[in-house]
Design a protein around this motif. Sequence first.
Motif, short mmCIF file in Angstrom:
data_model
loop_
_atom_site.label_atom_id
_atom_site.label_comp_id
_atom_site.label_asym_id
_atom_site.label_seq_id
_atom_site.Cartn_x
_atom_site.Cartn_y
_atom_site.Cartn_z
N ALA A 227 0.83 -1.21 0.00
CA ALA A 227 0.00 0.00 0.00
C ALA A 227 0.86 1.26 0.00
CB ALA A 227 -0.92 -0.01 1.22
N PHE A 228 1.92 1.24 0.78
CA PHE A 228 2.87 2.37 0.86
C PHE A 228 3.49 2.63 -0.51
CE2 PHE A 228 7.15 4.06 1.60
CZ PHE A 228 6.90 5.10 2.48
N ASP A 229 3.94 1.56 -1.17
CA ASP A 229 4.58 1.68 -2.48
C ASP A 229 3.63 2.19 -3.56
OD1 ASP A 229 6.96 0.81 -1.43
OD2 ASP A 229 6.76 -1.26 -2.13
N HIS A 230 2.33 1.93 -3.38
CA HIS A 230 1.35 2.37 -4.37
C HIS A 230 0.75 3.75 -4.05
CE1 HIS A 230 1.65 -1.75 -5.81
NE2 HIS A 230 0.99 -1.38 -6.88
N GLY A 231 1.27 4.41 -3.05
CA GLY A 231 0.90 5.80 -2.80
C GLY A 231 -0.18 6.04 -1.78
N ALA A 232 -0.70 4.98 -1.16
CA ALA A 232 -1.72 5.17 -0.13
C ALA A 232 -1.10 5.77 1.12
CB ALA A 232 -2.40 3.84 0.20
N THR A 233 -1.90 6.46 1.91
CA THR A 233 -1.45 6.92 3.22
C THR A 233 -1.49 5.72 4.16
OG1 THR A 233 -2.29 9.15 2.91
CG2 THR A 233 -1.92 8.44 5.17
N THR A 234 -0.39 5.43 4.82
CA THR A 234 -0.30 4.23 5.65
C THR A 234 -0.19 4.59 7.13
OG1 THR A 234 2.09 4.20 5.20
CG2 THR A 234 0.70 2.77 3.86
N ILE A 235 -0.92 3.83 7.95
CA ILE A 235 -0.98 4.06 9.40
C ILE A 235 -0.67 2.76 10.11
CG2 ILE A 235 -2.44 4.78 11.33
CD1 ILE A 235 -4.18 6.28 9.25
N ALA A 236 0.22 2.80 11.09
CA ALA A 236 0.54 1.62 11.90
C ALA A 236 0.06 1.85 13.33
CB ALA A 236 2.03 1.34 11.89
N ILE A 237 -0.69 0.89 13.85
CA ILE A 237 -1.08 0.87 15.26
C ILE A 237 -0.26 -0.24 15.89
CG2 ILE A 237 -2.96 0.55 16.91
CD1 ILE A 237 -4.89 1.51 14.76
N THR A 238 0.73 0.10 16.69
CA THR A 238 1.68 -0.90 17.15
C THR A 238 2.24 -0.57 18.52
OG1 THR A 238 3.78 -2.02 16.60
CG2 THR A 238 3.57 0.30 15.96
N GLY A 239 2.66 -1.60 19.24
CA GLY A 239 3.31 -1.41 20.52
C GLY A 239 4.82 -1.26 20.38
N ARG A 240 5.32 -1.40 19.16
CA ARG A 240 6.76 -1.30 18.90
C ARG A 240 7.00 -0.27 17.80
NH1 ARG A 240 6.55 -3.60 23.02
NH2 ARG A 240 7.24 -5.69 23.56
N PRO A 241 7.03 1.02 18.14
CA PRO A 241 7.20 2.05 17.12
C PRO A 241 8.56 2.00 16.42
CG PRO A 241 7.36 2.98 19.32
CD PRO A 241 6.88 1.57 19.49
N ASP A 242 9.48 1.22 16.99
CA ASP A 242 10.79 1.07 16.35
C ASP A 242 10.85 -0.22 15.53
OD1 ASP A 242 10.52 -0.51 18.61
OD2 ASP A 242 12.65 -0.47 19.10
N GLY A 243 9.72 -0.92 15.40
CA GLY A 243 9.69 -2.18 14.66
C GLY A 243 9.69 -1.95 13.16
N GLU A 244 9.79 -3.04 12.41
CA GLU A 244 9.86 -2.97 10.95
C GLU A 244 8.63 -2.30 10.35
OE1 GLU A 244 10.41 -5.91 7.05
OE2 GLU A 244 10.44 -6.74 9.09
N ILE A 245 7.49 -2.46 10.98
CA ILE A 245 6.24 -1.91 10.44
C ILE A 245 6.34 -0.41 10.24
CG2 ILE A 245 5.13 -1.48 12.67
CD1 ILE A 245 3.37 -2.98 9.62
N ALA A 246 7.11 0.28 11.10
CA ALA A 246 7.21 1.74 11.04
C ALA A 246 7.91 2.21 9.76
CB ALA A 246 7.95 2.27 12.26
N SER A 247 8.70 1.33 9.13
CA SER A 247 9.40 1.70 7.91
C SER A 247 8.43 1.99 6.77
CB SER A 247 10.35 0.58 7.49
OG SER A 247 11.31 0.32 8.50
N TYR A 248 7.22 1.43 6.85
CA TYR A 248 6.24 1.59 5.78
C TYR A 248 5.01 2.35 6.25
CZ TYR A 248 9.27 -2.14 4.14
OH TYR A 248 10.37 -2.87 3.78
N ALA A 249 5.14 3.09 7.34
CA ALA A 249 4.01 3.82 7.90
C ALA A 249 4.26 5.32 7.83
CB ALA A 249 3.76 3.40 9.34
N ASP A 250 3.32 6.05 7.24
CA ASP A 250 3.41 7.51 7.26
C ASP A 250 3.10 8.04 8.64
OD1 ASP A 250 3.83 8.06 4.37
OD2 ASP A 250 1.87 7.10 4.17
N LEU A 251 2.23 7.33 9.36
CA LEU A 251 1.83 7.73 10.70
C LEU A 251 1.89 6.52 11.63
CD1 LEU A 251 -1.32 9.73 9.55
CD2 LEU A 251 0.83 10.74 10.33
N VAL A 252 2.39 6.72 12.84
CA VAL A 252 2.50 5.64 13.81
C VAL A 252 1.76 6.02 15.08
CG1 VAL A 252 4.06 4.23 15.20
CG2 VAL A 252 4.74 4.90 12.89
#
Length: 314
Positions: A227-252
Motif C-alpha cells: 500500500a505504501f509503495d502504491h501511494g496510499a497513506t499508511t498508518i501503523a497501530i503498534t506497541g513497537r514504534p521502532d519495529g519494521e512496520i514503522a518503515s512503511y508507515a506515514d503515521l505511527v
Amino acid sequence: MSSSVKETFKDVSIETRPAPAPPAPAALAAKVRTLGPTMTRSMQRVAEAVAGDPAGCAALTVTGLAELTGTSEATVVRTSRLLGYPGYRDLRLALAALAAQQAAGGAPVVTADIAVDDSLTDVIAKLAQEEQQCLADTAAGLDVTQLEAAVGALVAARRIDVYGIGASNLVGQDLAQKLLRIGLMAHAHADPHLAVTNAVQLRAGDVAIAITHSGRTTDVIEPLRVAFDHGATTIAITGRPDGEIASYADLVLTTSTARESELRPAAMSSRTSQLLVVDCLFIGVAQRTYETAAPALSASYEALAHRHAPRSGR
C-alpha cells in the motif's frame, strides 16, 4: 512506485510523518515497559533506573547516570532518544516532573501477576487494575499530532483497508465496522493473500491501516508495504514504534501493553490498548463528519432495530 512519485500525489499535510512530541512525564514508565524488550542490556539498565527512581536520576548528570548504571554517556543519550526525548536534558526534566507527580500520590500502579491458584475475585481485581493501567499508559503516550493526521487521512479517504492477524484482526474488524456505519468505505482483511491483493489496488487518496502489537508480523507488514509503495497513506497501530512496520508507515500510533505472564498472553493486553486507539480514531472521524455520520448511524440503527425487538409468542 518511488518515494518521490508518492510524495507528488500525497497531500502536503500527511505526506511527511509529523515529528512526534516528547512523551509526557506520566508516559515514561509506559515507554520503558513497552520498549524495554527491544533494548540492549545496557540501555535496559538505564531505562529501568530512570523508571524506578525518577527523583534520584533527575538529580544526576549524564555522567552520573552512566556511572550509576555501569554504562556510557553515549548509551544514556541513546536511551533518552529511544524513549522519545531529544536528549538527556529533556529526559531529566520529564523525570523531575514524574517525581513530583509521584510525590503527590500519582505513582504508577504495579500489579501482581495472576497465579494459577488465585480466586476469581482476585483475578477480577488484578485484571481490572492491569486494564486500567494499560489504558492510562496508552492515553499518556499517544501522540496527538499523529492521531489528528490519521483522522484527517481517514476523513478524506476514498477507500480504507485494515490489516491484522489473530487478536489484532478482531480489533481491525471493529474499526472497519465502525467506519462503515458512518458511511466510509472500509474493509478489514485477515487473509494475508487477500490483503496484499487488495493493497495492490490502493492509490493516493486511499488509506491502509496495519495493526500489530509486535511491529514485525510479516503477514501485516507485507500488505502495508505494498500500500505504501502504491501511494496510499499508511498508518501503523503498534506497541513497537521502532519495529519494521514503522518503515512503511506515514503515521505511527503507539499502544502500550500490560506485563505478559503465563496466564495473560500479549494478545490480551495489547488488544485493550488497540481498542482505545481505534475508538479515538472513530470518534475523531465522526466528529469531523458529524453532518453525514449522525444520519448514517441513525439509519443503521433503524435498519437493525427489528432484529433486537422481542418476537411475539416467545
